[in-house]
Design an enzyme around this catalytic site. Structure first.
Site, PDB file in Angstrom:
ATOM      1  N   TYR A 146       0.833  -1.202   0.000  1.00 43.11           N
ATOM      2  CA  TYR A 146       0.000   0.000   0.000  1.00 43.11           C
ATOM      3  C   TYR A 146       0.868   1.253   0.000  1.00 43.11           C
ATOM      4  O   TYR A 146       0.697   2.143  -0.843  1.00 43.11           O
ATOM      5  CB  TYR A 146      -0.918  -0.021   1.221  1.00 43.11           C
ATOM      6  CG  TYR A 146      -1.774   1.208   1.386  1.00 43.11           C
ATOM      7  CD1 TYR A 146      -2.907   1.397   0.614  1.00 43.11           C
ATOM      8  CD2 TYR A 146      -1.463   2.186   2.335  1.00 43.11           C
ATOM      9  CE1 TYR A 146      -3.710   2.523   0.769  1.00 43.11           C
ATOM     10  CE2 TYR A 146      -2.252   3.313   2.497  1.00 43.11           C
ATOM     11  CZ  TYR A 146      -3.373   3.478   1.712  1.00 43.11           C
ATOM     12  OH  TYR A 146      -4.154   4.595   1.864  1.00 43.11           O
ATOM     13  N   LYS A 150       1.401   4.191  -2.819  1.00 41.94           N
ATOM     14  CA  LYS A 150       1.120   5.591  -2.484  1.00 41.94           C
ATOM     15  C   LYS A 150       2.372   6.462  -2.645  1.00 41.94           C
ATOM     16  O   LYS A 150       2.282   7.614  -3.104  1.00 41.94           O
ATOM     17  CB  LYS A 150       0.571   5.703  -1.058  1.00 41.94           C
ATOM     18  CG  LYS A 150      -0.821   5.105  -0.886  1.00 41.94           C
ATOM     19  CD  LYS A 150      -1.870   5.827  -1.718  1.00 41.94           C
ATOM     20  CE  LYS A 150      -3.288   5.366  -1.381  1.00 41.94           C
ATOM     21  NZ  LYS A 150      -4.304   6.083  -2.164  1.00 41.94           N
TER      22      LYS A 150
END
Length: 267
Positions: A146, A150
């Site tokens: 994740y 990002k």
């Protein structure tokens, strides 16, 4: 009238961003992955007394994304909000797990942004706002995939910003910390294996953070401000908690210094 496109609007930040932009006077295309899950959005729009153009879009579907942008017309504001979470450290993650994070949190954002850029450039104005996360500034245990996605999308947007600015296009990212929404309900969790104790400690800490989470409507106010302000900047945080957390990695909280320097490289 200003035309805004917001992705991931079935709940949380996306829902309230769509409502907020409509309240500001924009005409809003609000996309959801599944129209059967748009009831909350419809109720919120009715309660707010605004109209939304609600459309289905799986952001990872390249053909569907291109068709939507072609049909939509002259988009003035793009809010990339759709996202996907994952819990697991690298050894626990398959290539498919990593790809799923990149597809939703990075590649789909790049694709939609690329699709709206020609029109914005030709018209000489536009605003692109991407909802990232404090996880785009600070890597966190068991958020490897994740945070990696990002970080990637923040790097993409920070690199893009000085290139499109001379054409009247402003690029921003918005970094929330813990936000009260249904986002965590769909988070993929890898089998803990030998990391069970460490992963549980992380999950316990995360549960505490989300118990004191920022309301999604409040976080969305920052997204709407980033999309509509007369004084745009590159980096925004949605709360004091997000400011404190992002500052672990960032001394330049607005991103202005980096943009000034990199703009000089091509000026």
């Amino acid at each position: 009238m200003t035309l805004a496109l917001v992705t991931g609007t079935s709940s949380g930040i996306g829902l309230h961003t769509a409502i907020g932009l409509a309240r500001s006077g924009a005409s809003v295309i609000a996309t959801v992955r599944d129209l059967a899950r748009a009831d909350a959005l419809r109720r919120a729009a009715a309660a707010a007394g605004v109209e939304l153009d609600i459309r289905a879009l799986e952001v990872t579907d390249a053909a569907a994304s291109e068709a939507l942008i072609t049909q939509a017309g002259e988009i003035d504001i793009l809010v990339n909000n759709a996202g996907r979470g994952a819990v697991g450290t690298l050894e626990q993650m398959s290539d498919a797990d990593l790809q799923a994070q990149l597809d939703t949190n990075y590649l789909s954002v790049a694709r939609l942004t690329r699709l709206v850029l020609p029109g914005m450039r030709e018209r000489g104005h536009g605003r692109i706002v991407t909802v990232t996360s404090v996880g785009g500034a600070v890597g966190q245990p068991f958020a490897d995939a994740y945070c990696g996605a990002k970080f990637a999308v923040e790097g993409l947007m920070q690199s893009l910003a000085p290139v499109v600015a001379p054409f009247g296009i402003d690029v921003s990212i918005v970094e929330p910390a813990a936000v009260a929404s249904s986002f965590t309900d769909s988070v993929h969790r890898a089998a803990p294996g030998p990391y069970a104790a460490l992963q549980q400690a992380y999950l316990d800490r995360t549960a505490t953070s989300f118990a004191n989470a920022q309301p999604a409507e409040e976080a969305a106010e920052t997204v709407v401000e980033a999309a509509t302000t007369d004084a745009p900047r590159f980096r925004w945080q949605t709360s004091e908690a997000a400011v404190r957390f992002a500052s672990l990695s960032l001394s330049d909280l607005t991103g202005s210094r980096v943009i000034d320097v990199t703009s000089g490289w091509i000026r």
